[in-house]
Design a protein around this motif. Structure first.
Motif, short mmCIF file in Angstrom:
data_model
loop_
_atom_site.label_atom_id
_atom_site.label_comp_id
_atom_site.label_asym_id
_atom_site.label_seq_id
_atom_site.Cartn_x
_atom_site.Cartn_y
_atom_site.Cartn_z
N HIS A 149 0.84 -1.20 0.00
CA HIS A 149 0.00 0.00 0.00
C HIS A 149 0.87 1.25 0.00
O HIS A 149 1.89 1.30 0.69
N ASN A 180 -6.24 4.03 -0.38
CA ASN A 180 -4.94 4.67 -0.48
C ASN A 180 -4.65 4.99 -1.93
O ASN A 180 -5.35 4.52 -2.85
N ALA A 183 -2.56 0.46 -4.27
CA ALA A 183 -2.44 -0.72 -3.42
C ALA A 183 -2.77 -1.95 -4.24
O ALA A 183 -3.51 -1.88 -5.22
N GLN A 236 0.03 -5.96 5.21
CA GLN A 236 0.22 -4.96 4.17
C GLN A 236 1.58 -4.28 4.38
O GLN A 236 1.84 -3.73 5.45
N SER A 280 -7.44 -0.16 4.26
CA SER A 280 -6.78 1.06 3.79
C SER A 280 -6.92 2.19 4.80
O SER A 280 -6.01 3.02 4.94
#
Length: 313
Positions: A149, A180, A183, A236, A280
């Motif tokens: 991300h 975001n 990602a 992530q 996110s």
């Protein structure tokens, strides 16, 4: 009596509209629901490959996998991939065959989102992959999923601003929600930065030379139980990229419908709303904490928020 009744009504209104901190705490509880009260964690069976624990299988999935003894050995204690499948290729092919059959039987809702995209399965990210499996099916075996991300930000008149995207309405998951700047999941055969650069180019038309300047700043990790079942342990890899003040992201592959450049106070409010894709929102929250926008002297639940972003998988 009228005054007391009025106060009671006001109290109910306050309870119905929790403040920002409580909304964010609820987000983190949902995204870590596998560790919470009432979780099916204790009822899941460990999933092992060559003696290595790689996932958690819900009981309903384990019952279905009993139909495929040549691929899965199911007992009261665990679900094990057949020892006769010795190589990455053999395991991948065998599991793929089972999953395609389950998809054709419409056995589980998550298989309706079939992508023909493989994710590697391994005990830890640094370990050699044991096999690859269809992305949409990973929650059935509760295996770890990895993504990259990007927090894109810039400065104007001494103020930090963040770029956000709004997901296309035809996305199979979380359509129309904030996201975001770029990602994506890490598919078999791709590295972390390679995935990041690819997603930057495809989603926001960020040139590879600019995307390559993104700085790795850590991870956000969590495990949740899906609304339709399935286990989602996810990590992530997070990157920050300072963009030139005159840079404007452009819609690329159609997965994003538009981009916004927002001051951090507006990003903060969005994190505590239902308008943000949940994982996110966690990445954006991590950004605000790391950059000192959220302060421990001002946020009473600061420690809980930090811990909620970094739960062990």
């Amino acid at each position: 009596m009228g005054l007391a009744g009025g106060r009671g009504f006001q109290a109910r209104r306050i309870m119905a509209a929790p403040g920002w901190s409580e909304r964010v705490r609820e987000l983190l509880r949902r995204m870590n629901s596998f560790h919470g009260d009432g979780s099916p964690k204790a009822l899941c069976l460990p999933f092992t490959v060559s003696g290595k624990h790689v996932g958690h299988v819900p009981q309903s999935v384990a019952q279905r996998l009993q139909q495929y003894p040549a691929v899965f050995s199911v007992s009261q204690g665990d679900v094990e991939l057949s020892k006769h499948l010795a190589s990455f290729e053999e395991r991948t092919a065998a599991v793929h065959g089972v999953l395609k059959e389950l998809r054709d039987q419409q056995a589980f809702p998550c298989l309706k989102k079939w992508r023909e995209e493989l994710y590697n399965v391994m005990p830890a990210f640094c370990d050699p992959p044991l096999f690859g499996m269809e992305r949409a099916a990973t929650p059935l075996l509760g295996v770890k999923r990895y993504g990259a991300h990007l927090n894109g930000y810039t400065w104007q008149n001494g103020q930090m601003l963040m770029w956000l995207g709004r997901r296309a309405l035809n996305k199979p998951s979380y359509p129309g929600l904030l996201d975001n700047l770029a990602a994506g999941g890490i598919s078999s055969g791709l590295g972390v930065r390679e995935t990041l650069v690819k997603e930057c180019q495809e989603e926001a038309c960020i040139p590879a030379s600019l995307a390559a300047q993104a700085k790795p700043v850590g991870t956000v990790t969590y495990t949740y139980v899906g609304t339709q079942g399935g286990i989602y342990p996810e990590c992530q890899f997070v990157f920050d990229l300072e963009l030139p003040e005159d840079f404007l992201p452009q819609v690329g592959d159609g997965e994003v419908q538009e981009f916004y450049l927002w001051p951090l106070h507006k990003v903060k409010e969005a994190i505590g709303s239902s308008d943000f894709k949940p994982n996110s929102a966690m990445v954006a929250l991590d950004f605000l904490i790391r950059h000192g926008y959220i302060q421990p002297d001002e946020e009473p639940h600061y420690i809980e928020m930090v811990e909620g972003l970094h739960r062990a998988l």
